[in-house]
Write a protein that holds these residues in place. Structure first.
Motif, short mmCIF file in Angstrom:
data_model
loop_
_atom_site.label_atom_id
_atom_site.label_comp_id
_atom_site.label_asym_id
_atom_site.label_seq_id
_atom_site.Cartn_x
_atom_site.Cartn_y
_atom_site.Cartn_z
N GLN A 150 0.85 -1.19 0.00
CA GLN A 150 0.00 0.00 0.00
C GLN A 150 0.88 1.23 0.00
O GLN A 150 1.65 1.46 0.93
N ALA A 151 0.75 2.02 -1.05
CA ALA A 151 1.47 3.28 -1.16
C ALA A 151 0.60 4.39 -0.58
O ALA A 151 -0.64 4.25 -0.51
N PRO A 152 1.20 5.50 -0.17
CA PRO A 152 0.42 6.59 0.41
C PRO A 152 -0.69 7.06 -0.53
O PRO A 152 -0.46 7.29 -1.71
N GLY A 153 -1.89 7.15 0.01
CA GLY A 153 -3.02 7.63 -0.77
C GLY A 153 -3.60 6.63 -1.75
O GLY A 153 -4.49 6.98 -2.53
N LYS A 154 -3.10 5.39 -1.70
CA LYS A 154 -3.61 4.37 -2.63
C LYS A 154 -4.20 3.19 -1.88
O LYS A 154 -3.97 3.00 -0.70
N GLU A 155 -4.97 2.40 -2.63
CA GLU A 155 -5.54 1.19 -2.07
C GLU A 155 -4.46 0.14 -1.87
O GLU A 155 -3.45 0.13 -2.57
N ARG A 156 -4.72 -0.77 -0.94
CA ARG A 156 -3.81 -1.91 -0.79
C ARG A 156 -3.95 -2.79 -2.02
O ARG A 156 -5.07 -3.10 -2.45
N GLU A 157 -2.82 -3.20 -2.60
CA GLU A 157 -2.87 -3.97 -3.82
C GLU A 157 -2.11 -5.29 -3.70
O GLU A 157 -1.13 -5.40 -2.96
N PHE A 158 -2.58 -6.26 -4.44
CA PHE A 158 -1.96 -7.58 -4.48
C PHE A 158 -0.59 -7.50 -5.15
O PHE A 158 -0.42 -6.83 -6.16
N VAL A 159 0.39 -8.21 -4.59
CA VAL A 159 1.72 -8.30 -5.18
C VAL A 159 2.02 -9.73 -5.63
O VAL A 159 2.36 -9.97 -6.79
#
Length: 126
Positions: free
Chosen positions: A43-52
């Motif tokens: 999860q980057a600042p201001g973004k949704e948590r994303e699958f890696v």
């Protein structure tokens, strides 16, 4: 008590490498870690948590989001109740808090995770 503890994050220059670890502990995982699928999200600042990336219970099947294919490698050591994420050729856009997750099956979406770690910061400078 269930615990997933990530480590290995830090600051690295673009093109560099980091290896994240996630150690599982607690009564739930003490004898059943090998039955859980494991995953990494970020999860980057201001973004949704994303699958890696995610790996099945045996380590025989792995999946990656397109942006990290060929650069990241997920693996697991069931004897040590640990999952790893080797990150090579890092880019500034990989900067995020990286979270470890565990669940009963492949975790390619956050809703499939039953347990989460607290996260570890990865910062890639340009």
């Amino acid at each position: 008590q269930v615990q997933l503890v990530e480590s290995g994050g830090g600051l690295v220059q673009a093109g560099g490498s980091l290896r994240l670890s996630c150690a599982a502990s607690g009564r739930t995982f003490s004898s059943t870690f090998s039955s859980y699928a494991m995953g990494w999200f970020r999860q980057a600042p201001g973004k949704e948590r994303e699958f890696v990336s995610t790996i099945d219970w045996s380590g025989g099947n792995t999946y990656y989001t397109d942006s990290v294919k060929g650069r990241f490698t997920i693996s697991r050591d069931n004897a040590k109740n640990t999952v790893f994420l080797q990150m090579d050729s890092l880019k500034p856009e990989d900067t995020a808090v990286y979270y470890c997750a565990a669940g009963p099956r492949i975790i390619d979406r956050a809703v499939r995770a039953a347990y989460w770690g607290q996260g570890t910061q990865v910062t890639v400078s340009s």
